[in-house]
Design a protein around this motif. Structure first.
Motif, PDB file in Angstrom:
ATOM      1  N   ASN A   1       0.855  -1.181   0.000  1.00 49.62           N
ATOM      2  CA  ASN A   1       0.000   0.000   0.000  1.00 49.62           C
ATOM      3  C   ASN A   1       0.900   1.242   0.000  1.00 49.62           C
ATOM      4  OD1 ASN A   1       0.686   0.802   2.680  1.00 49.62           O
ATOM      5  ND2 ASN A   1      -0.830  -0.607   3.513  1.00 49.62           N
ATOM      6  N   LYS A   2       0.303   2.418  -0.181  1.00 45.95           N
ATOM      7  CA  LYS A   2       1.081   3.657  -0.330  1.00 45.95           C
ATOM      8  C   LYS A   2       2.016   3.921   0.839  1.00 45.95           C
ATOM      9  CE  LYS A   2       0.351   6.395  -3.920  1.00 45.95           C
ATOM     10  NZ  LYS A   2       1.326   6.469  -4.960  1.00 45.95           N
ATOM     11  N   MET A   3       1.553   3.727   2.068  1.00 53.33           N
ATOM     12  CA  MET A   3       2.377   4.014   3.233  1.00 53.33           C
ATOM     13  C   MET A   3       3.534   3.024   3.332  1.00 53.33           C
ATOM     14  SD  MET A   3       3.118   6.029   5.386  1.00 53.33           S
ATOM     15  CE  MET A   3       2.698   6.918   6.811  1.00 53.33           C
ATOM     16  N   ASN A   4       3.251   1.756   3.129  1.00 58.97           N
ATOM     17  CA  ASN A   4       4.325   0.767   3.158  1.00 58.97           C
ATOM     18  C   ASN A   4       5.333   1.042   2.057  1.00 58.97           C
ATOM     19  OD1 ASN A   4       3.178  -0.514   5.326  1.00 58.97           O
ATOM     20  ND2 ASN A   4       2.315  -2.189   4.138  1.00 58.97           N
ATOM     21  N   ALA A   5       4.853   1.435   0.892  1.00 57.94           N
ATOM     22  CA  ALA A   5       5.738   1.731  -0.237  1.00 57.94           C
ATOM     23  C   ALA A   5       6.647   2.908   0.096  1.00 57.94           C
ATOM     24  CB  ALA A   5       4.924   2.020  -1.492  1.00 57.94           C
ATOM     25  N   LYS A   6       6.090   3.947   0.707  1.00 54.51           N
ATOM     26  CA  LYS A   6       6.883   5.128   1.061  1.00 54.51           C
ATOM     27  C   LYS A   6       7.954   4.754   2.088  1.00 54.51           C
ATOM     28  CE  LYS A   6       6.511   9.819   2.834  1.00 54.51           C
ATOM     29  NZ  LYS A   6       5.629  10.867   3.344  1.00 54.51           N
ATOM     30  N   GLU A   7       7.578   4.017   3.109  1.00 58.80           N
ATOM     31  CA  GLU A   7       8.535   3.598   4.129  1.00 58.80           C
ATOM     32  C   GLU A   7       9.622   2.721   3.517  1.00 58.80           C
ATOM     33  OE1 GLU A   7       6.462   1.714   7.359  1.00 58.80           O
ATOM     34  OE2 GLU A   7       5.184   3.465   7.660  1.00 58.80           O
ATOM     35  N   PHE A   8       9.226   1.781   2.673  1.00 56.28           N
ATOM     36  CA  PHE A   8      10.181   0.907   2.015  1.00 56.28           C
ATOM     37  C   PHE A   8      11.152   1.713   1.162  1.00 56.28           C
ATOM     38  CE2 PHE A   8      11.617  -1.384  -1.678  1.00 56.28           C
ATOM     39  CZ  PHE A   8      12.207  -2.489  -1.102  1.00 56.28           C
ATOM     40  N   PHE A   9      10.619   2.652   0.399  1.00 58.83           N
ATOM     41  CA  PHE A   9      11.436   3.473  -0.490  1.00 58.83           C
ATOM     42  C   PHE A   9      12.477   4.256   0.304  1.00 58.83           C
ATOM     43  CE2 PHE A   9      12.290   6.833  -3.596  1.00 58.83           C
ATOM     44  CZ  PHE A   9      12.357   6.099  -4.768  1.00 58.83           C
ATOM     45  N   ILE A  10      12.068   4.850   1.395  1.00 59.40           N
ATOM     46  CA  ILE A  10      12.992   5.625   2.224  1.00 59.40           C
ATOM     47  C   ILE A  10      14.041   4.725   2.870  1.00 59.40           C
ATOM     48  CG2 ILE A  10      13.168   7.001   4.341  1.00 59.40           C
ATOM     49  CD1 ILE A  10      10.414   8.217   3.509  1.00 59.40           C
ATOM     50  N   LYS A  11      13.629   3.609   3.423  1.00 66.02           N
ATOM     51  CA  LYS A  11      14.552   2.719   4.146  1.00 66.02           C
ATOM     52  C   LYS A  11      15.511   1.979   3.226  1.00 66.02           C
ATOM     53  CE  LYS A  11      11.671   1.859   8.156  1.00 66.02           C
ATOM     54  NZ  LYS A  11      10.863   0.875   8.878  1.00 66.02           N
ATOM     55  N   ASN A  12      15.090   1.668   2.011  1.00 66.85           N
ATOM     56  CA  ASN A  12      15.888   0.802   1.160  1.00 66.85           C
ATOM     57  C   ASN A  12      16.483   1.476  -0.066  1.00 66.85           C
ATOM     58  OD1 ASN A  12      15.522  -2.017   2.352  1.00 66.85           O
ATOM     59  ND2 ASN A  12      13.473  -1.157   2.342  1.00 66.85           N
ATOM     60  N   ILE A  13      16.003   2.627  -0.425  1.00 66.92           N
ATOM     61  CA  ILE A  13      16.514   3.286  -1.631  1.00 66.92           C
ATOM     62  C   ILE A  13      17.148   4.628  -1.294  1.00 66.92           C
ATOM     63  CG2 ILE A  13      15.884   4.234  -3.876  1.00 66.92           C
ATOM     64  CD1 ILE A  13      13.888   1.887  -4.087  1.00 66.92           C
ATOM     65  N   ILE A  14      16.426   5.502  -0.636  1.00 72.29           N
ATOM     66  CA  ILE A  14      16.955   6.821  -0.285  1.00 72.29           C
ATOM     67  C   ILE A  14      18.187   6.689   0.609  1.00 72.29           C
ATOM     68  CG2 ILE A  14      16.455   9.051   0.789  1.00 72.29           C
ATOM     69  CD1 ILE A  14      14.892   8.636  -1.798  1.00 72.29           C
ATOM     70  N   VAL A  15      18.220   5.673   1.462  1.00 65.35           N
ATOM     71  CA  VAL A  15      19.346   5.469   2.368  1.00 65.35           C
ATOM     72  C   VAL A  15      20.656   5.264   1.598  1.00 65.35           C
ATOM     73  CG1 VAL A  15      19.142   2.967   2.629  1.00 65.35           C
ATOM     74  CG2 VAL A  15      19.980   4.332   4.526  1.00 65.35           C
ATOM     75  N   ASN A  16      20.581   4.841   0.352  1.00 67.79           N
ATOM     76  CA  ASN A  16      21.767   4.597  -0.469  1.00 67.79           C
ATOM     77  C   ASN A  16      22.142   5.795  -1.343  1.00 67.79           C
ATOM     78  OD1 ASN A  16      22.386   1.766   0.174  1.00 67.79           O
ATOM     79  ND2 ASN A  16      20.315   1.440  -0.592  1.00 67.79           N
ATOM     80  N   GLU A  17      21.620   6.946  -1.037  1.00 73.23           N
ATOM     81  CA  GLU A  17      21.826   8.135  -1.871  1.00 73.23           C
ATOM     82  C   GLU A  17      23.308   8.443  -2.116  1.00 73.23           C
ATOM     83  OE1 GLU A  17      20.378  12.769  -2.208  1.00 73.23           O
ATOM     84  OE2 GLU A  17      19.776  11.590  -0.476  1.00 73.23           O
ATOM     85  N   ASN A  18      24.141   8.334  -1.090  1.00 70.01           N
ATOM     86  CA  ASN A  18      25.571   8.630  -1.269  1.00 70.01           C
ATOM     87  C   ASN A  18      26.218   7.711  -2.294  1.00 70.01           C
ATOM     88  OD1 ASN A  18      25.645  10.785   0.502  1.00 70.01           O
ATOM     89  ND2 ASN A  18      26.201   9.526   2.248  1.00 70.01           N
ATOM     90  N   ASP A  19      25.902   6.430  -2.225  1.00 69.24           N
ATOM     91  CA  ASP A  19      26.449   5.479  -3.199  1.00 69.24           C
ATOM     92  C   ASP A  19      25.974   5.805  -4.609  1.00 69.24           C
ATOM     93  OD1 ASP A  19      27.717   4.134  -1.157  1.00 69.24           O
ATOM     94  OD2 ASP A  19      26.175   2.585  -0.999  1.00 69.24           O
ATOM     95  N   PHE A  20      24.693   6.092  -4.737  1.00 76.84           N
ATOM     96  CA  PHE A  20      24.142   6.423  -6.053  1.00 76.84           C
ATOM     97  C   PHE A  20      24.795   7.687  -6.599  1.00 76.84           C
ATOM     98  CE2 PHE A  20      19.956   4.375  -4.521  1.00 76.84           C
ATOM     99  CZ  PHE A  20      20.419   3.121  -4.843  1.00 76.84           C
ATOM    100  N   ASN A  21      24.941   8.688  -5.734  1.00 80.21           N
ATOM    101  CA  ASN A  21      25.539   9.957  -6.148  1.00 80.21           C
ATOM    102  C   ASN A  21      26.983   9.760  -6.612  1.00 80.21           C
ATOM    103  OD1 ASN A  21      24.640  12.523  -6.593  1.00 80.21           O
ATOM    104  ND2 ASN A  21      24.589  13.097  -4.446  1.00 80.21           N
ATOM    105  N   LYS A  22      27.756   8.989  -5.864  1.00 79.56           N
ATOM    106  CA  LYS A  22      29.149   8.722  -6.247  1.00 79.56           C
ATOM    107  C   LYS A  22      29.218   8.057  -7.611  1.00 79.56           C
ATOM    108  CE  LYS A  22      30.864   8.185  -1.550  1.00 79.56           C
ATOM    109  NZ  LYS A  22      31.304   7.215  -0.543  1.00 79.56           N
ATOM    110  N   TYR A  23      28.351   7.086  -7.823  1.00 80.52           N
ATOM    111  CA  TYR A  23      28.330   6.378  -9.100  1.00 80.52           C
ATOM    112  C   TYR A  23      28.016   7.341 -10.251  1.00 80.52           C
ATOM    113  CZ  TYR A  23      26.684   3.520 -12.932  1.00 80.52           C
ATOM    114  OH  TYR A  23      26.490   2.978 -14.176  1.00 80.52           O
ATOM    115  N   ILE A  24      26.992   8.137 -10.081  1.00 78.69           N
ATOM    116  CA  ILE A  24      26.576   9.047 -11.154  1.00 78.69           C
ATOM    117  C   ILE A  24      27.645  10.104 -11.404  1.00 78.69           C
ATOM    118  CG2 ILE A  24      24.853  10.740 -11.867  1.00 78.69           C
ATOM    119  CD1 ILE A  24      22.812   9.071 -10.191  1.00 78.69           C
ATOM    120  N   ILE A  25      28.223  10.667 -10.347  1.00 80.74           N
ATOM    121  CA  ILE A  25      29.290  11.662 -10.516  1.00 80.74           C
ATOM    122  C   ILE A  25      30.471  11.048 -11.265  1.00 80.74           C
ATOM    123  CG2 ILE A  25      31.021  13.035  -9.289  1.00 80.74           C
ATOM    124  CD1 ILE A  25      28.826  13.691  -7.222  1.00 80.74           C
ATOM    125  N   SER A  26      30.759   9.776 -11.023  1.00 81.74           N
ATOM    126  CA  SER A  26      31.864   9.121 -11.728  1.00 81.74           C
ATOM    127  C   SER A  26      31.591   9.014 -13.223  1.00 81.74           C
ATOM    128  CB  SER A  26      32.128   7.730 -11.146  1.00 81.74           C
ATOM    129  OG  SER A  26      31.162   6.801 -11.581  1.00 81.74           O
TER     130      SER A  26
END
Length: 79
Positions: A4-29
């Motif tokens: 559901n929407k709330m579970n999806a939002k929580e999942f997205f934050i906990k499992n995807i947004i938390v990796n922002e630094n790794d994603f940013n490093k990859y894209i900057i490279s």
């Protein structure tokens, strides 16, 4: 299992947004400019959010993010 929407939002934050630094490093490279990398990351997050229902194995969220961020990165590089 459909999230559901709330579970999806929580999942997205906990499992995807938390990796922002790794994603940013990859894209900057790939693009070498922080401003462009931030734009690409935002676009990738937007695409990932819209396609969250295609994530089959929730334990592989980080590697799944490689798919949506790849095309925007290449598009910025070659335009």
């Amino acid at each position: 299992m459909q999230m559901n929407k709330m579970n999806a939002k929580e999942f997205f934050i906990k499992n995807i947004i938390v990796n922002e630094n790794d994603f940013n490093k990859y894209i900057i490279s790939k693009v070498y400019k922080k401003e462009i990398a931030e734009d690409i990351l935002q676009e990738a997050y937007s695409r990932a959010w819209k396609r969250l229902d295609t994530l089959k194995d929730k334990t592989k969220a980080k590697s799944w993010m490689n798919f949506p961020r790849g095309r925007p990165c290449r598009r910025k590089l070659y335009c």
